[in-house]
Write a protein that holds these residues in place. Structure first.
Motif, PDB file in Angstrom:
ATOM      1  N   ASP A  37       0.809  -1.217   0.000  1.00  0.00           N
ATOM      2  CA  ASP A  37       0.000   0.000   0.000  1.00  0.00           C
ATOM      3  C   ASP A  37       0.845   1.272   0.000  1.00  0.00           C
ATOM      4  OD1 ASP A  37      -2.358  -1.506   0.092  1.00  0.00           O
ATOM      5  OD2 ASP A  37      -2.268  -1.620   2.270  1.00  0.00           O
ATOM      6  N   ALA A  38       2.170   1.132   0.029  1.00  0.00           N
ATOM      7  CA  ALA A  38       3.043   2.304   0.098  1.00  0.00           C
ATOM      8  C   ALA A  38       3.061   3.048  -1.231  1.00  0.00           C
ATOM      9  CB  ALA A  38       4.464   1.882   0.471  1.00  0.00           C
ATOM     10  N   ASP A  39       3.243   4.356  -1.144  1.00  0.00           N
ATOM     11  CA  ASP A  39       3.348   5.179  -2.350  1.00  0.00           C
ATOM     12  C   ASP A  39       4.642   4.900  -3.099  1.00  0.00           C
ATOM     13  OD1 ASP A  39       0.918   6.385  -1.797  1.00  0.00           O
ATOM     14  OD2 ASP A  39       1.838   8.004  -0.653  1.00  0.00           O
ATOM     15  N   GLU A  40       5.686   4.532  -2.359  1.00  0.00           N
ATOM     16  CA  GLU A  40       7.007   4.302  -2.938  1.00  0.00           C
ATOM     17  C   GLU A  40       7.307   2.805  -2.969  1.00  0.00           C
ATOM     18  OE1 GLU A  40      11.542   5.339  -1.657  1.00  0.00           O
ATOM     19  OE2 GLU A  40      10.005   6.863  -1.313  1.00  0.00           O
ATOM     20  N   ALA A  41       7.670   2.278  -4.116  1.00  0.00           N
ATOM     21  CA  ALA A  41       7.998   0.858  -4.248  1.00  0.00           C
ATOM     22  C   ALA A  41       9.219   0.529  -3.388  1.00  0.00           C
ATOM     23  CB  ALA A  41       8.279   0.515  -5.704  1.00  0.00           C
ATOM     24  N   GLY A  42       9.224  -0.665  -2.839  1.00  0.00           N
ATOM     25  CA  GLY A  42      10.365  -1.110  -2.044  1.00  0.00           C
ATOM     26  C   GLY A  42      10.272  -0.749  -0.574  1.00  0.00           C
ATOM     27  N   THR A  43       9.164  -0.137  -0.139  1.00  0.00           N
ATOM     28  CA  THR A  43       8.989   0.167   1.285  1.00  0.00           C
ATOM     29  C   THR A  43       8.746  -1.134   2.025  1.00  0.00           C
ATOM     30  OG1 THR A  43       8.050   2.329   0.773  1.00  0.00           O
ATOM     31  CG2 THR A  43       7.609   1.456   2.962  1.00  0.00           C
ATOM     32  N   MET A  44       9.531  -1.378   3.078  1.00  0.00           N
ATOM     33  CA  MET A  44       9.467  -2.642   3.795  1.00  0.00           C
ATOM     34  C   MET A  44       8.800  -2.482   5.161  1.00  0.00           C
ATOM     35  SD  MET A  44      10.743  -4.474   1.465  1.00  0.00           S
ATOM     36  CE  MET A  44      10.939  -6.074   2.198  1.00  0.00           C
ATOM     37  N   LEU A  45       8.164  -3.557   5.624  1.00  0.00           N
ATOM     38  CA  LEU A  45       7.523  -3.631   6.931  1.00  0.00           C
ATOM     39  C   LEU A  45       8.172  -4.753   7.728  1.00  0.00           C
ATOM     40  CD1 LEU A  45       3.803  -3.476   5.728  1.00  0.00           C
ATOM     41  CD2 LEU A  45       5.187  -1.577   6.589  1.00  0.00           C
ATOM     42  N   LEU A  46       8.148  -4.639   9.055  1.00  0.00           N
ATOM     43  CA  LEU A  46       8.641  -5.691   9.930  1.00  0.00           C
ATOM     44  C   LEU A  46       7.443  -6.525  10.378  1.00  0.00           C
ATOM     45  CD1 LEU A  46      11.012  -6.984  11.434  1.00  0.00           C
ATOM     46  CD2 LEU A  46      10.536  -5.406  13.327  1.00  0.00           C
ATOM     47  N   ASP A  47       7.440  -7.790  10.014  1.00  0.00           N
ATOM     48  CA  ASP A  47       6.373  -8.741  10.338  1.00  0.00           C
ATOM     49  C   ASP A  47       6.860  -9.564  11.520  1.00  0.00           C
ATOM     50  OD1 ASP A  47       3.979 -10.128  10.044  1.00  0.00           O
ATOM     51  OD2 ASP A  47       4.687 -11.345   8.355  1.00  0.00           O
ATOM     52  N   VAL A  48       6.188  -9.470  12.673  1.00  0.00           N
ATOM     53  CA  VAL A  48       6.644 -10.083  13.930  1.00  0.00           C
ATOM     54  C   VAL A  48       5.657 -11.150  14.375  1.00  0.00           C
ATOM     55  CG1 VAL A  48       7.261  -9.638  16.341  1.00  0.00           C
ATOM     56  CG2 VAL A  48       7.737  -7.901  14.598  1.00  0.00           C
ATOM     57  N   TYR A  49       6.179 -12.292  14.781  1.00  0.00           N
ATOM     58  CA  TYR A  49       5.369 -13.402  15.291  1.00  0.00           C
ATOM     59  C   TYR A  49       5.863 -13.764  16.689  1.00  0.00           C
ATOM     60  CZ  TYR A  49       3.689 -14.148  10.548  1.00  0.00           C
ATOM     61  OH  TYR A  49       3.108 -13.992   9.315  1.00  0.00           O
ATOM     62  N   LEU A  50       4.994 -13.628  17.690  1.00  0.00           N
ATOM     63  CA  LEU A  50       5.308 -14.100  19.039  1.00  0.00           C
ATOM     64  C   LEU A  50       4.888 -15.558  19.076  1.00  0.00           C
ATOM     65  CD1 LEU A  50       3.956 -11.116  21.147  1.00  0.00           C
ATOM     66  CD2 LEU A  50       6.243 -11.454  20.230  1.00  0.00           C
ATOM     67  N   ILE A  51       5.858 -16.445  19.168  1.00  0.00           N
ATOM     68  CA  ILE A  51       5.549 -17.875  19.097  1.00  0.00           C
ATOM     69  C   ILE A  51       5.803 -18.587  20.418  1.00  0.00           C
ATOM     70  CG2 ILE A  51       5.872 -18.080  16.609  1.00  0.00           C
ATOM     71  CD1 ILE A  51       8.701 -19.080  17.139  1.00  0.00           C
ATOM     72  N   ILE A 110       1.009 -14.925  18.002  1.00  0.00           N
ATOM     73  CA  ILE A 110       0.472 -13.562  17.960  1.00  0.00           C
ATOM     74  C   ILE A 110       1.264 -12.847  16.886  1.00  0.00           C
ATOM     75  CG2 ILE A 110       0.173 -11.395  19.219  1.00  0.00           C
ATOM     76  CD1 ILE A 110       0.090 -13.113  21.800  1.00  0.00           C
ATOM     77  N   ASN A 111       0.571 -12.239  15.925  1.00  0.00           N
ATOM     78  CA  ASN A 111       1.237 -11.592  14.795  1.00  0.00           C
ATOM     79  C   ASN A 111       0.896 -10.121  14.746  1.00  0.00           C
ATOM     80  OD1 ASN A 111       0.602 -11.368  11.321  1.00  0.00           O
ATOM     81  ND2 ASN A 111       2.626 -11.417  12.180  1.00  0.00           N
ATOM     82  N   PHE A 112       1.918  -9.288  14.523  1.00  0.00           N
ATOM     83  CA  PHE A 112       1.670  -7.877  14.268  1.00  0.00           C
ATOM     84  C   PHE A 112       2.724  -7.370  13.292  1.00  0.00           C
ATOM     85  CE2 PHE A 112       4.117  -8.257  18.167  1.00  0.00           C
ATOM     86  CZ  PHE A 112       5.158  -7.370  17.988  1.00  0.00           C
ATOM     87  N   ILE A 113       2.373  -6.310  12.577  1.00  0.00           N
ATOM     88  CA  ILE A 113       3.264  -5.738  11.554  1.00  0.00           C
ATOM     89  C   ILE A 113       3.594  -4.317  11.949  1.00  0.00           C
ATOM     90  CG2 ILE A 113       3.463  -5.100   9.125  1.00  0.00           C
ATOM     91  CD1 ILE A 113       1.522  -7.422   8.518  1.00  0.00           C
ATOM     92  N   MET A 114       4.875  -3.976  11.872  1.00  0.00           N
ATOM     93  CA  MET A 114       5.340  -2.639  12.243  1.00  0.00           C
ATOM     94  C   MET A 114       5.840  -1.917  10.994  1.00  0.00           C
ATOM     95  SD  MET A 114       7.325  -3.736  15.706  1.00  0.00           S
ATOM     96  CE  MET A 114       7.745  -2.081  16.169  1.00  0.00           C
TER      97      MET A 114
END
Length: 116
Positions: free
Chosen positions: A62-76, A111-115
């Motif tokens: 959904d970012a305006d700029e290609a290549g923008t990265m998100l941190l995908d975190v899983y509490l396992i 538990i999953n969340f994205i930063m």
């Protein structure tokens, strides 16, 4: 309230394949984190202060700029004591990676969340 501690981590070798749905797999780097409260509860502190989390980076579609990265975190590796307490009633915990008595181990128990 218990005194604050400083958490430290180490990256474990290789990757971990976490099944996140029908046919969906997240390839994660696993971090061993020391100095945490695995209960996620301000009123109680876990006996073990070691937890495992999975992380990966994903592209922000959904970012305006290609290549923008998100941190995908899983509490396992956690033990819920103030939320989802029925997990214990239905025997959905098993030994954690350190041999301690409880960790959410059933499929989908992460538990999953994205930063951003």
């Amino acid at each position: 309230m218990p005194p604050a501690t400083t958490a430290t981590y180490e990256e474990l070798p290789g990757t971990y394949s976490l099944h996140t749905g029908v046919g969906a797999v997240a390839e994660l780097t696993i971090l061993k984190v020391t100095g945490v409260n695995r209960n996620f509860d301000a009123a109680s502190t876990s006996e073990s202060n070691v937890a495992y989390i999975g992380v990966r980076t994903i592209e922000d579609e959904d970012a305006d700029e290609a290549g923008t990265m998100l941190l995908d975190v899983y509490l396992i590796d956690y033990e819920a004591t103030s939320f989802a307490t029925e997990l214990k009633d239905f025997d959905m915990y098993g030994p954690d990676m350190e041999g301690n008595p409880y960790m959410a181990y059933m499929a989908g128990m992460y538990i999953n969340f994205i930063m951003k």
